[in-house]
Write an enzyme that holds these catalytic residues in place. Structure first.
Site, PDB file in Angstrom:
ATOM      1  N   CYS A   6       2.683  -9.141   5.918  1.00  0.00           N
ATOM      2  CA  CYS A   6       3.941  -8.379   5.814  1.00  0.00           C
ATOM      3  C   CYS A   6       4.536  -8.133   7.190  1.00  0.00           C
ATOM      4  O   CYS A   6       5.698  -7.809   7.311  1.00  0.00           O
ATOM      5  CB  CYS A   6       3.697  -7.060   5.120  1.00  0.00           C
ATOM      6  SG  CYS A   6       2.516  -6.055   6.010  1.00  0.00           S
TER       7      CYS A   6
ATOM      8  N   SER B 233       5.542  -6.634  -2.885  1.00  0.00           N
ATOM      9  CA  SER B 233       6.870  -7.185  -2.628  1.00  0.00           C
ATOM     10  C   SER B 233       7.963  -6.156  -2.966  1.00  0.00           C
ATOM     11  O   SER B 233       7.739  -5.235  -3.753  1.00  0.00           O
ATOM     12  CB  SER B 233       7.061  -8.447  -3.467  1.00  0.00           C
ATOM     13  OG  SER B 233       6.925  -8.112  -4.837  1.00  0.00           O
TER      14      SER B 233
ATOM     15  N   LYS C 292      -6.039  -0.583  -8.212  1.00  0.00           N
ATOM     16  CA  LYS C 292      -5.693  -1.819  -8.940  1.00  0.00           C
ATOM     17  C   LYS C 292      -5.401  -2.874  -7.879  1.00  0.00           C
ATOM     18  O   LYS C 292      -4.300  -2.957  -7.350  1.00  0.00           O
ATOM     19  CB  LYS C 292      -4.460  -1.563  -9.819  1.00  0.00           C
ATOM     20  CG  LYS C 292      -4.358  -2.426 -11.067  1.00  0.00           C
ATOM     21  CD  LYS C 292      -4.348  -3.911 -10.796  1.00  0.00           C
ATOM     22  CE  LYS C 292      -3.022  -4.456 -10.331  1.00  0.00           C
ATOM     23  NZ  LYS C 292      -3.102  -5.865  -9.882  1.00  0.00           N
TER      24      LYS C 292
ATOM     25  N   GLU D 212      -4.885  -9.422  -8.524  1.00  0.00           N
ATOM     26  CA  GLU D 212      -5.711 -10.262  -9.402  1.00  0.00           C
ATOM     27  C   GLU D 212      -6.012 -11.613  -8.748  1.00  0.00           C
ATOM     28  O   GLU D 212      -6.846 -12.371  -9.233  1.00  0.00           O
ATOM     29  CB  GLU D 212      -5.014 -10.453 -10.763  1.00  0.00           C
ATOM     30  CG  GLU D 212      -3.675 -11.182 -10.740  1.00  0.00           C
ATOM     31  CD  GLU D 212      -2.469 -10.310 -10.355  1.00  0.00           C
ATOM     32  OE1 GLU D 212      -2.621  -9.361  -9.559  1.00  0.00           O
ATOM     33  OE2 GLU D 212      -1.358 -10.622 -10.836  1.00  0.00           O
TER      34      GLU D 212
HETATM   35  P1  NAD Z   1       3.296  -8.414  -5.480  1.00  0.00           P
HETATM   36  O1  NAD Z   1       4.418  -7.442  -5.397  1.00  0.00           O
HETATM   37  O2  NAD Z   1       3.474  -9.624  -6.306  1.00  0.00           O
HETATM   38  O3  NAD Z   1       1.984  -7.689  -6.068  1.00  0.00           O
HETATM   39  C1  NAD Z   1       1.529  -6.468  -5.541  1.00  0.00           C
HETATM   40  C2  NAD Z   1       0.729  -5.737  -6.625  1.00  0.00           C
HETATM   41  O4  NAD Z   1       1.601  -5.452  -7.722  1.00  0.00           O
HETATM   42  C3  NAD Z   1      -0.428  -6.554  -7.189  1.00  0.00           C
HETATM   43  O5  NAD Z   1      -1.522  -5.691  -7.426  1.00  0.00           O
HETATM   44  C4  NAD Z   1       0.143  -7.110  -8.487  1.00  0.00           C
HETATM   45  O6  NAD Z   1      -0.844  -7.321  -9.481  1.00  0.00           O
HETATM   46  C5  NAD Z   1       1.101  -6.019  -8.926  1.00  0.00           C
HETATM   47  N1  NAD Z   1       2.232  -6.538  -9.681  1.00  0.00           N
HETATM   48  C6  NAD Z   1       2.822  -7.757  -9.558  1.00  0.00           C
HETATM   49  N2  NAD Z   1       3.836  -7.870 -10.418  1.00  0.00           N
HETATM   50  C7  NAD Z   1       3.915  -6.704 -11.101  1.00  0.00           C
HETATM   51  C8  NAD Z   1       4.780  -6.214 -12.116  1.00  0.00           C
HETATM   52  N3  NAD Z   1       5.777  -6.950 -12.611  1.00  0.00           N
HETATM   53  N4  NAD Z   1       4.575  -4.952 -12.561  1.00  0.00           N
HETATM   54  C9  NAD Z   1       3.580  -4.209 -12.082  1.00  0.00           C
HETATM   55  N5  NAD Z   1       2.729  -4.620 -11.117  1.00  0.00           N
HETATM   56  C10 NAD Z   1       2.897  -5.850 -10.623  1.00  0.00           C
HETATM   57  O7  NAD Z   1       2.886  -8.774  -3.980  1.00  0.00           O
HETATM   58  P2  NAD Z   1       1.844  -9.855  -3.490  1.00  0.00           P
HETATM   59  O8  NAD Z   1       2.402 -11.209  -3.717  1.00  0.00           O
HETATM   60  O9  NAD Z   1       0.486  -9.546  -3.993  1.00  0.00           O
HETATM   61  O10 NAD Z   1       1.836  -9.529  -1.923  1.00  0.00           O
HETATM   62  C11 NAD Z   1       2.786 -10.042  -1.024  1.00  0.00           C
HETATM   63  C12 NAD Z   1       3.928  -9.087  -0.828  1.00  0.00           C
HETATM   64  O11 NAD Z   1       3.448  -7.831  -0.368  1.00  0.00           O
HETATM   65  C13 NAD Z   1       4.903  -9.549   0.232  1.00  0.00           C
HETATM   66  O12 NAD Z   1       6.199  -9.276  -0.212  1.00  0.00           O
HETATM   67  C14 NAD Z   1       4.546  -8.705   1.446  1.00  0.00           C
HETATM   68  O13 NAD Z   1       5.587  -8.520   2.377  1.00  0.00           O
HETATM   69  C15 NAD Z   1       4.181  -7.430   0.791  1.00  0.00           C
HETATM   70  N6  NAD Z   1       3.341  -6.610   1.650  1.00  0.00           N
HETATM   71  C16 NAD Z   1       3.913  -5.530   2.238  1.00  0.00           C
HETATM   72  C17 NAD Z   1       3.164  -4.751   3.093  1.00  0.00           C
HETATM   73  C18 NAD Z   1       3.764  -3.549   3.759  1.00  0.00           C
HETATM   74  O14 NAD Z   1       3.021  -2.843   4.384  1.00  0.00           O
HETATM   75  N7  NAD Z   1       5.044  -3.298   3.652  1.00  0.00           N
HETATM   76  C19 NAD Z   1       1.814  -5.066   3.324  1.00  0.00           C
HETATM   77  C20 NAD Z   1       1.264  -6.161   2.686  1.00  0.00           C
HETATM   78  C21 NAD Z   1       2.045  -6.938   1.842  1.00  0.00           C
END
Ligand code: NAD
Length: 498
Positions: A280, A225, A172, A175
């Site tokens: 990240c 996140s 997944k 989006e």
């Molecule tokens: P996000 O948490 O908003 O989304 C990540 C995934 O979760 C996406 O596929 C999204 O569709 C899904 N998602 C979002 N809200 C959701 C919900 N309420 N319920 C279920 N699924 C949900 O993150 P983002 O904005 O796409 O990416 C940026 C974040 O990712 C930053 O916080 C960054 O630090 C983190 N990140 C961490 C690493 C790591 O290795 N630790 C690597 C890359 C990014």
């Protein structure tokens, strides 16, 4: 306008009741629409993965490795095409996008060594006539949920090892930039992966919740996140699944007074503003020790003046736009609030003008940022670098260890003793010594500590072969072994006599 569909059992599919906009961040225009999964779509993807599992897990290791070797070749051959897709939906500059594909390739290369990584153990004659061996078997259907910021590399962190281990997958992707995932799935298919082993399901919480709640999904790998990582971890674990959920970050870069200040300033600029800070492992806090800040702040300011911000497809651009208008507004709110929180605004990115409707924002540099401010405490995930000044290395270590995140950290110094002390005491999962973004190479695993990881397994590399397999231990007794004379007494379970 193209509709990006799911990729289920080797074909594009989906019920287009709900769709989402996919922007070109450099122009601000909607360039595609993406289907947002219904529960029925999610169940179809999970069913396809479940149906493909018996054959894939029985496929020989040599044949699985063949697929990954071919994939490696295809990814290298199509790198520019993939980079262009990343840039058009994420916004990062093309060289950065190509770099992301290269880093993802490392994971394919490591996973292609699956014949070695999946070897079990054997103890002969552990008791008289008794041998014990262990094997590593796939866990089943794996749900992989990935963020927007690395639409190729992060999926490859998961897919390469999960598939190498004999699992089948529902991916997944975010989006916000969904096209690269479909391109990847088609490359896997071209490399010989059977239909249904890798399925791509687009969407939001509906798709994710279906994966978390399905009894047919055995394991969840998540990167995103911290608040979402925590909720995914809790829900998946409550449903009895194996789960690793990597979260957000607030990465510090410590610069000691003896460091090479030019090298440190170059590193700070590329690590803070590269990919518009949407990494990240981006450096978001620079901890200047002693008088290091007096040289560093002007050196960084000078480099910001020279930084070209523009369309990622333009070779002159060093930094592209942010991913969406909403994210740009969020980052801007921190920039605008920084002075009121007590920071010194050295460079105000909100003042930079752009001749475009894209989601551009200038680079911001803040000095003397208070430790209780939102600018210091929150993950901003944009081109904002906060400088904090401390007197000693001891203070720098304490400050970082007090932070709730523990993803990456770096120290810049010429003093090996200081670097060793720092490495020993710092409570962060990935440490760089004169290296600003210490993302481990593919033969080591990636993972933070504290609020940057929920679960106990880091991702890719050796720990992923642990995460994506279940070990089975077989104890066998053959009483007529040559070491045991015919007619010797057969022991019952748990024999005391060896
Ligand atoms: P996000 O948490 O908003 O989304 C990540 C995934 O979760 C996406 O596929 C999204 O569709 C899904 N998602 C979002 N809200 C959701 C919900 N309420 N319920 C279920 N699924 C949900 O993150 P983002 O904005 O796409 O990416 C940026 C974040 O990712 C930053 O916080 C960054 O630090 C983190 N990140 C961490 C690493 C790591 O290795 N630790 C690597 C890359 C990014």
């Amino acid at each position: 306008m193209a509709l990006i569909q799911h990729f289920i059992a080797g074909a594009e599919a989906g019920d287009a009741q709900r769709t989402g906009d996919v922007f070109n961040p450099a122009t601000g225009e909607v360039q595609h629409r993406v289907i947002m999964a219904s529960e029925a779509d999610a169940h179809a993807a999970i069913a396809a993965a479940k149906a493909a599992l018996p054959t894939w897990r029985a496929t020989s290791l040599t044949k699985r490795a063949d697929v990954l070797f071919r994939l490696r070749h295809l990814l290298a051959e199509r790198k520019d095409e993939l980079a262009a897709i990343i840039t058009s939906e994420h916004g990062k500059v093309l060289s950065d996008a190509a770099g992301e594909v290269s880093r993802g390739l490392e994971n394919v290369e490591y996973a292609a060594g699956l014949i070695e990584h999946l070897k079990g153990d054997y103890s002969e004659q552990i008791s008289t006539g008794v041998d014990v061996h262990s094997v590593k078997q796939p866990v089943g259907v794996v749900g992989c949920i990935t963020p927007f910021n690395f639409p190729v590399m992060v999926p490859l962190w998961m897919l390469a090892s999960a598939i190498a281990c004999g699992n089948t997958v529902v991916l997944k992707p975010s989006e916000k930039d969904p096209s690269a995932a479909v391109f990847l799935a088609k490359l896997f298919a071209e490399a010989g992966l059977p239909d249904g082993v890798l399925n791509v399901l687009h969407g939001d919480k509906v798709a994710v919740d279906a994966l978390l709640d399905s009894p047919d999904v055995a394991a969840i790998s998540f990167v995103g996140s911290t608040p979402i990582a925590k909720s995914i971890y809790e829900r998946a674990a409550a449903n009895g699944k194996r789960v690793q959920a990597l979260g957000g970050a607030k990465n510090h870069m410590v610069v000691m007074g003896d460091a090479d200040m030019d090298a440190a300033a170059d590193a700070a600029v590329s690590a803070a503003y590269g990919s518009a800070g949407e990494r990240c492992m981006a450096v978001s806090v620079l901890v200047a020790v002693g008088d290091a800040g007096d040289a560093l702040v002007p050196a960084i300011q000078k480099r910001i003046d020279e930084l070209v911000i523009g369309d990622g497809t333009d070779a002159a651009s060093g930094m592209g736009p942010l991913v969406t208008a909403a994210h740009r507004e969020r980052v801007l709110s921190y920039v605008k609030g920084a002075a009121d929180e007590g920071a010194i605004v050295v460079v105000d990115g909100s003042q930079k003008q752009f001749d475009s409707d894209g989601f551009f924002l200038g680079a911001t540099l803040l000095d003397d940022v208070p430790l209780n401010s939102k600018t210091y405490c929150d993950e901003i995930f944009g081109p904002v670098l906060a400088v904090v000044r401390v007197d000693t290395l001891e203070m720098a270590i304490e400050l970082i260890n007090d932070n709730p995140y523990g993803n990456g950290v770096a120290i810049f110094t010429r003093d090996g003793g200081a670097a060793r002390e720092f490495e020993f005491r710092i409570e962060v999962g990935m440490v760089g010594v004169n290296v600003p973004i210490p993302v481990p190479v593919g033969s080591f695993s990636f993972g933070g500590w504290k609020n940057s990881l929920f679960g106990d397994s880091h991702i890719y590399g050796p720990e992923s072969f642990h995460f994506y397999t279940r070990s089975k231990v077989v104890t066998s007794r053959w009483p007529r072994a040559s070491s045991e004379p015919a007619g010797s007494k057969v022991e019952l379970a748990f024999p005391g006599n060896h």
